[in-house]
Motif scaffolding. Structure first.
Motif, PDB file in Angstrom:
ATOM      1  N   PHE A 102       1.476   1.160   4.979  1.00 42.58           N
ATOM      2  CA  PHE A 102       0.074   0.751   4.865  1.00 42.58           C
ATOM      3  C   PHE A 102      -0.837   1.838   4.292  1.00 42.58           C
ATOM      4  CE2 PHE A 102       1.908  -2.241   7.791  1.00 42.58           C
ATOM      5  CZ  PHE A 102       1.318  -3.439   7.420  1.00 42.58           C
ATOM      6  N   VAL A 103      -0.289   3.025   4.046  1.00 38.67           N
ATOM      7  CA  VAL A 103      -1.081   4.101   3.450  1.00 38.67           C
ATOM      8  C   VAL A 103      -1.495   3.652   2.050  1.00 38.67           C
ATOM      9  CG1 VAL A 103      -1.005   6.494   2.618  1.00 38.67           C
ATOM     10  CG2 VAL A 103       0.032   5.890   4.828  1.00 38.67           C
ATOM     11  N   PRO A 104      -2.792   3.700   1.740  1.00 37.60           N
ATOM     12  CA  PRO A 104      -3.263   3.179   0.453  1.00 37.60           C
ATOM     13  C   PRO A 104      -2.565   3.755  -0.775  1.00 37.60           C
ATOM     14  CG  PRO A 104      -5.115   3.611   1.901  1.00 37.60           C
ATOM     15  CD  PRO A 104      -3.887   4.144   2.588  1.00 37.60           C
ATOM     16  N   ASP A 105      -2.177   5.032  -0.737  1.00 38.44           N
ATOM     17  CA  ASP A 105      -1.523   5.642  -1.894  1.00 38.44           C
ATOM     18  C   ASP A 105      -0.044   5.285  -2.022  1.00 38.44           C
ATOM     19  OD1 ASP A 105      -3.892   6.826  -2.584  1.00 38.44           O
ATOM     20  OD2 ASP A 105      -3.374   8.795  -1.780  1.00 38.44           O
ATOM     21  N   HIS A 106       0.514   4.672  -0.993  1.00 40.95           N
ATOM     22  CA  HIS A 106       1.919   4.270  -1.040  1.00 40.95           C
ATOM     23  C   HIS A 106       2.019   2.871  -1.637  1.00 40.95           C
ATOM     24  CE1 HIS A 106       3.167   7.157   2.460  1.00 40.95           C
ATOM     25  NE2 HIS A 106       2.773   7.798   1.378  1.00 40.95           N
ATOM     26  N   HIS A 107       2.736   2.774  -2.714  1.00 41.21           N
ATOM     27  CA  HIS A 107       2.955   1.482  -3.364  1.00 41.21           C
ATOM     28  C   HIS A 107       4.429   1.141  -3.176  1.00 41.21           C
ATOM     29  CE1 HIS A 107      -1.077   1.737  -4.898  1.00 41.21           C
ATOM     30  NE2 HIS A 107      -0.807   2.964  -5.333  1.00 41.21           N
ATOM     31  N   TRP A 108       4.684   0.656  -1.965  1.00 37.43           N
ATOM     32  CA  TRP A 108       6.046   0.357  -1.567  1.00 37.43           C
ATOM     33  C   TRP A 108       6.229  -1.146  -1.435  1.00 37.43           C
ATOM     34  CZ3 TRP A 108       6.650   4.015   3.286  1.00 37.43           C
ATOM     35  CH2 TRP A 108       6.530   5.348   2.880  1.00 37.43           C
ATOM     36  N   VAL A 109       7.395  -1.590  -1.760  1.00 32.32           N
ATOM     37  CA  VAL A 109       7.774  -2.968  -1.472  1.00 32.32           C
ATOM     38  C   VAL A 109       8.725  -2.903  -0.282  1.00 32.32           C
ATOM     39  CG1 VAL A 109       9.742  -3.074  -3.067  1.00 32.32           C
ATOM     40  CG2 VAL A 109       8.523  -5.157  -2.473  1.00 32.32           C
ATOM     41  N   SER A 110       8.583  -3.855   0.609  1.00 32.08           N
ATOM     42  CA  SER A 110       9.374  -3.870   1.831  1.00 32.08           C
ATOM     43  C   SER A 110      10.350  -5.029   1.782  1.00 32.08           C
ATOM     44  CB  SER A 110       8.426  -4.021   3.022  1.00 32.08           C
ATOM     45  OG  SER A 110       9.149  -4.086   4.216  1.00 32.08           O
ATOM     46  N   ASP A 111      11.583  -4.751   2.193  1.00 33.46           N
ATOM     47  CA  ASP A 111      12.620  -5.769   2.100  1.00 33.46           C
ATOM     48  C   ASP A 111      13.616  -5.588   3.242  1.00 33.46           C
ATOM     49  OD1 ASP A 111      14.020  -7.920   0.959  1.00 33.46           O
ATOM     50  OD2 ASP A 111      15.291  -6.585  -0.207  1.00 33.46           O
ATOM     51  N   THR A 112      14.334  -6.664   3.534  1.00 29.00           N
ATOM     52  CA  THR A 112      15.432  -6.622   4.499  1.00 29.00           C
ATOM     53  C   THR A 112      16.650  -7.261   3.875  1.00 29.00           C
ATOM     54  OG1 THR A 112      14.078  -6.748   6.493  1.00 29.00           O
ATOM     55  CG2 THR A 112      16.284  -7.585   6.673  1.00 29.00           C
ATOM     56  N   PRO A 113      17.793  -6.590   3.906  1.00 29.37           N
ATOM     57  CA  PRO A 113      19.016  -7.282   3.489  1.00 29.37           C
ATOM     58  C   PRO A 113      19.259  -8.457   4.446  1.00 29.37           C
ATOM     59  CG  PRO A 113      19.372  -4.908   3.666  1.00 29.37           C
ATOM     60  CD  PRO A 113      18.029  -5.201   4.274  1.00 29.37           C
ATOM     61  N   ALA A 114      19.406  -9.646   3.899  1.00 25.66           N
ATOM     62  CA  ALA A 114      19.518 -10.858   4.722  1.00 25.66           C
ATOM     63  C   ALA A 114      20.647 -10.770   5.741  1.00 25.66           C
ATOM     64  CB  ALA A 114      19.697 -12.077   3.825  1.00 25.66           C
TER      65      ALA A 114
END
Length: 173
Positions: A102-114
């Motif tokens: 949630f840090v504004p400078d972090h442009h991360w995509v979040s994923d879970t291996p199914a």
């Protein structure tokens, strides 16, 4: 041959009694017991709704949407993370405002291996385990991996997290 437009009143009453009898007998075969097929359908529906918690979690983290994240938590939920126990939505919200995804400078995509998602459900209670793989969009490198081991409950018709504990991700499956 004589044709009359008058209907025989006895036929009208016979038809009405037949309808009443048919409607009353229709309820006789039903039972309050849920069939095995109905139970399987309900369990599949519960699994699907619990799985939506994981999907919403990752959508919220990927878009920095704390309000969306907070829709997943029961009002009196607890969140055990590292050595802290957060109690209630206010403390949990405060944590997420400074958490890595949630840090504004972090442009991360979040994923879970199914294959790493585990769900159980029994009545209005269940469990959910998933991993969060946070990937930097620009560098395409994994920045963080975390596990979430949760107890969920159906409250007012919606599955919510009642307790969550940070978990060590497992290798393989």
């Amino acid at each position: 041959m004589i044709v009359s437009n008058r209907k025989d009143p006895s036929m009208k009453w016979t038809a009405m009694l037949g309808l009443i009898l048919a409607l009353s007998l229709a309820g006789c075969g039903s039972s309050n017991k849920t069939s095995a097929a109905d139970q399987r359908v309900q369990q599949q529906a519960d699994y699907y709704q619990i799985d939506q918690i994981e999907k919403t979690w990752h959508r919220a983290a990927s878009t920095h949407n704390i309000d969306l994240m907070m829709t997943l938590w029961a009002p009196d939920a607890t969140f055990n993370i590292a050595t802290k126990t957060l109690r209630g939505k206010a403390q949990i919200r405060a944590f997420f405002t400074t958490a890595g995804p949630f840090v504004p400078d972090h442009h991360w995509v979040s994923d879970t291996p199914a294959y790493k998602i585990r769900i159980t459900a029994s009545g209005d209670k269940g469990t959910l385990y998933f991993e969060c793989h946070y990937i930097d969009i620009k560098t395409q490198k994994v920045k963080s991996v975390a596990g979430a081991d949760q107890t969920v409950q159906k409250i007012n018709g919606k599955w919510l997290i009642t307790t969550s504990a940070g978990a060590t991700p497992t290798l393989g499956g």
